[in-house]
Every structure is written in structure tokens, then in C-alpha cells.
Design a protein around this motif. Sequence first.
Motif, PDB file in Angstrom:
ATOM      1  N   PRO A  17      37.539  -6.056 -41.898  1.00 22.31           N
ATOM      2  CA  PRO A  17      37.211  -7.436 -42.271  1.00 22.31           C
ATOM      3  C   PRO A  17      38.458  -8.304 -42.334  1.00 22.31           C
ATOM      4  CG  PRO A  17      37.231  -6.045 -44.214  1.00 22.31           C
ATOM      5  CD  PRO A  17      37.482  -5.132 -43.043  1.00 22.31           C
ATOM      6  N   ALA A  18      38.254  -9.604 -42.276  1.00 22.12           N
ATOM      7  CA  ALA A  18      39.376 -10.529 -42.446  1.00 22.12           C
ATOM      8  C   ALA A  18      39.982 -10.334 -43.836  1.00 22.12           C
ATOM      9  CB  ALA A  18      38.897 -11.966 -42.276  1.00 22.12           C
ATOM     10  N   PRO A  19      41.267 -10.586 -43.991  1.00 21.34           N
ATOM     11  CA  PRO A  19      41.902 -10.435 -45.311  1.00 21.34           C
ATOM     12  C   PRO A  19      41.153 -11.217 -46.379  1.00 21.34           C
ATOM     13  CG  PRO A  19      43.561 -10.805 -43.621  1.00 21.34           C
ATOM     14  CD  PRO A  19      42.238 -10.998 -42.953  1.00 21.34           C
ATOM     15  N   GLY A  20      40.901 -10.554 -47.498  1.00 22.27           N
ATOM     16  CA  GLY A  20      40.200 -11.179 -48.600  1.00 22.27           C
ATOM     17  C   GLY A  20      38.692 -11.079 -48.542  1.00 22.27           C
ATOM     18  N   GLU A  21      38.142 -10.564 -47.455  1.00 22.14           N
ATOM     19  CA  GLU A  21      36.695 -10.428 -47.308  1.00 22.14           C
ATOM     20  C   GLU A  21      36.270  -8.974 -47.525  1.00 22.14           C
ATOM     21  OE1 GLU A  21      34.698 -12.798 -47.077  1.00 22.14           O
ATOM     22  OE2 GLU A  21      35.805 -14.506 -46.237  1.00 22.14           O
ATOM     23  N   ARG A  22      35.071  -8.799 -48.054  1.00 24.21           N
ATOM     24  CA  ARG A  22      34.517  -7.458 -48.255  1.00 24.21           C
ATOM     25  C   ARG A  22      33.550  -7.069 -47.141  1.00 24.21           C
ATOM     26  NH1 ARG A  22      35.359  -5.369 -53.258  1.00 24.21           N
ATOM     27  NH2 ARG A  22      33.543  -4.003 -53.060  1.00 24.21           N
ATOM     28  N   VAL A  23      33.082  -8.050 -46.383  1.00 19.29           N
ATOM     29  CA  VAL A  23      32.195  -7.790 -45.257  1.00 19.29           C
ATOM     30  C   VAL A  23      32.862  -8.304 -43.991  1.00 19.29           C
ATOM     31  CG1 VAL A  23      30.101  -7.892 -46.650  1.00 19.29           C
ATOM     32  CG2 VAL A  23      30.951  -9.975 -45.544  1.00 19.29           C
ATOM     33  N   SER A  24      32.429  -7.773 -42.854  1.00 18.83           N
ATOM     34  CA  SER A  24      32.987  -8.182 -41.574  1.00 18.83           C
ATOM     35  C   SER A  24      31.959  -8.982 -40.795  1.00 18.83           C
ATOM     36  CB  SER A  24      33.405  -6.949 -40.760  1.00 18.83           C
ATOM     37  OG  SER A  24      33.799  -7.336 -39.449  1.00 18.83           O
ATOM     38  N   GLY A  25      32.428  -9.999 -40.095  1.00 19.16           N
ATOM     39  CA  GLY A  25      31.564 -10.769 -39.209  1.00 19.16           C
ATOM     40  C   GLY A  25      31.401 -10.146 -37.849  1.00 19.16           C
TER      41      GLY A  25
ATOM     42  N   HIS B  77      34.207 -15.997 -40.408  1.00 23.14           N
ATOM     43  CA  HIS B  77      34.193 -14.690 -41.063  1.00 23.14           C
ATOM     44  C   HIS B  77      33.492 -14.833 -42.402  1.00 23.14           C
ATOM     45  CE1 HIS B  77      37.606 -16.179 -43.465  1.00 23.14           C
ATOM     46  NE2 HIS B  77      38.170 -16.558 -42.329  1.00 23.14           N
ATOM     47  N   GLY B  78      33.313 -13.730 -43.103  1.00 20.17           N
ATOM     48  CA  GLY B  78      32.601 -13.762 -44.371  1.00 20.17           C
ATOM     49  C   GLY B  78      31.110 -13.497 -44.214  1.00 20.17           C
ATOM     50  N   PRO B  79      30.331 -13.679 -45.282  1.00 17.23           N
ATOM     51  CA  PRO B  79      28.904 -13.316 -45.283  1.00 17.23           C
ATOM     52  C   PRO B  79      28.077 -14.000 -44.203  1.00 17.23           C
ATOM     53  CG  PRO B  79      29.673 -13.650 -47.529  1.00 17.23           C
ATOM     54  CD  PRO B  79      30.791 -14.092 -46.636  1.00 17.23           C
TER      55      PRO B  79
ATOM     56  N   SER C 190      18.751 -19.240 -35.993  1.00 13.21           N
ATOM     57  CA  SER C 190      18.666 -19.312 -37.453  1.00 13.21           C
ATOM     58  C   SER C 190      19.996 -18.977 -38.116  1.00 13.21           C
ATOM     59  CB  SER C 190      17.586 -18.356 -37.962  1.00 13.21           C
ATOM     60  OG  SER C 190      17.929 -17.009 -37.677  1.00 13.21           O
ATOM     61  N   THR C 191      20.987 -18.587 -37.346  1.00  9.48           N
ATOM     62  CA  THR C 191      22.296 -18.222 -37.875  1.00  9.48           C
ATOM     63  C   THR C 191      23.347 -19.220 -37.377  1.00  9.48           C
ATOM     64  OG1 THR C 191      23.036 -16.828 -36.016  1.00  9.48           O
ATOM     65  CG2 THR C 191      21.563 -15.823 -37.651  1.00  9.48           C
ATOM     66  N   ARG C 192      24.594 -19.003 -37.775  1.00  9.50           N
ATOM     67  CA  ARG C 192      25.670 -19.860 -37.286  1.00  9.50           C
ATOM     68  C   ARG C 192      26.070 -19.521 -35.858  1.00  9.50           C
ATOM     69  NH1 ARG C 192      31.148 -18.612 -40.548  1.00  9.50           N
ATOM     70  NH2 ARG C 192      29.919 -19.644 -42.177  1.00  9.50           N
ATOM     71  N   GLY C 193      25.501 -18.424 -35.297  1.00 15.31           N
ATOM     72  CA  GLY C 193      25.796 -18.039 -33.921  1.00 15.31           C
ATOM     73  C   GLY C 193      26.851 -16.957 -33.828  1.00 15.31           C
TER      74      GLY C 193
END
Length: 330
Positions: A148-156, A178-180, A214-217
Amino acid sequence: MRPFQRFAIADASQVGEARRAAQLLATELGFGESAAGRLALGVTELGTNLVRHAGGGALLLGLDGDTAIEVVSLDNGPGMDVERCLQDGFSTAGSAGTGLGAVKRIANRFSAFSQPQRGAVIAARFEAATTTAAAPATDLTVAGIGLPAPGERVSGDSWGLCLKEGRTLLLMADGLGHGPDAAEAADLALQLFRRCASAAPAAVLEDAHPSMRSTRGAAVAVVAIERSLDRLLFAGAGNVSGRLINGISDRGLMSQPGTLGLQIRSLRDVAYDWPEHAILVLFTDGIVSRWNLADAAGLMACGPMVIAGWIIRDYCRGHDDATVVVVRRH
């Protein structure tokens, strides 16, 4: 798909944090006492080796489905003679010299690569069951690492495999940002991929495009590997890239501009010959695009997890989600 956890190892106190995280994963996967003990010993030995011999590095922990845990050791130390270091009694730091050999014996799968003054990458796989695994459904060995990107707990980023009409299909998705929210987009792309009935990469992407609105793509690529293993089909939209590499050639697999769920052009399947002994690498834009393995002589003979670890170690941008998947023909 859950990203790998990364643990910086600069001193002995940090090895315990990685071992405890591995024990939590073992509990989650239902490892028995013996399997959990092997995993804990493997993490301890690899972490201790980073401190003693490499001047520090990092341990990566990741799940392979719901039956195995992958442990990857990365360092930029002085390097080592892998074959000598696997022999019991050999040590460059005055220790008993049994650590690396012990890890190889207790792991279900083990691979390592090192170069002088360029450090080492070691990969050890630990499985919940000790019974002999069933024969693989395909003639491929696949391994991937996602951070994941630094500081994130989930990966995009996400990736996955499935079998359709005699082809092995591989998808990689990179949600915008990145992020949720990015993870939601990438995970939906993976779900739609698994539900799709088509075995043509372009059709998989086109079928998923409306639902992705329905998502950001996401940038998404799909590879279909033919049963004969000497050819593949590729289609992609956005900044997910692919390479076919052997000791002679390095050929890029080109995606078209666009974002699944936002705007895509008319997609088409592109056929590529798969040279003998070549590996397939897919990666997201968290990896520098112009990486090169030509100066790592011998790396191509290692397991896919070690190759993925070498790329992640040397070419990760460090400010975004980053994923590498390596596919080798048997």
C-alpha cells in the motif's frame, strides 16, 4: 486482495514485531502448532540475518489465498554466496551458521538471490498443511507482491487468476489514487473479472466498464495465456503495464489510454509470442516503468516471488500503491 505488510528491520527488537504479525496471520489461517512454529522460526531467522549480516533491511509478510503465508526478506547489504550460506556451519558473523539452511528446510518453498554489493532477496513460503499439495491446475507458477501507499492500510491495487475455456486469465487493477476508495474500485474490477464468462481480455474489460461507473475508476489489464503456453493475448486500459523478458529480449505489452468506469476507447486483444524461458511481469504505476533486470545475472532462474521482490526493492516509487506479479512457465 490484501496487500503485504512491510516491517523495517534495523535492530533485533524489530524482529519480534514481524514475528508477532506472522503469528496473527497463522492464527487467522488456522495453522496448527507445528506449522505456526515453523513460520515463527523462519521469520526470526530471516530477520536476525538482516541485522547481523546485511546491516538491516525489510521483511514482507503476505497471504497466498487462505492456506499459505509468504515471507520475503529484502536488503541492500554487501551480498552473499547463497550456496555457501545454505551450508550448515558457514557464517560471516561468528554465529553457528545454521540459520539460512534451517529456513530452507522448514519452508514449503524457498528461493534466494544475491549479488555482491547489491544485497539479497529471500523468499520462503509456509503452508498450513504438511500434506502433499495437489497438482497445479495450470503449467504456470505465479507470485505477486503488493504494497500500500505509505500511511495506508489498504491498497488500491488488486490482481487475480482464473481459468476459462482452456486459458489462464490474469487481471491487474489499479484504482485511481490510493486509500479505501481506490481499493473499492480495484476490488470491484476483480469481482467482475471472476464473474465474467468471456475468455477474451478485451471483452472482459468491456463487460466490466459499465459496472465500474459506480466507483472512481481503475486502470485495468487482462492477460489470457493460451494452453500451449507459447502465446498470450493482452488488453489494457490505463497505466497497468506488462513485460515479457528472457535473456535475449524484453518486450512491452502496451495498454491503451483510458480508465475503466470513466472513459475507454474501443479495446482490442493483442497477441504476443511467449519466448521459451521468458517470464511475464505485470506491474502498476507504483513501480518505475523503466526497470531493468539485465544487470542481475542469474535472477531469472529464481522463483517468481524472488524476482517480484527484487523489482519491488529496487524500483518501487515509494509514494503510491505498488504491485508486481511474475508468471513463469513450468
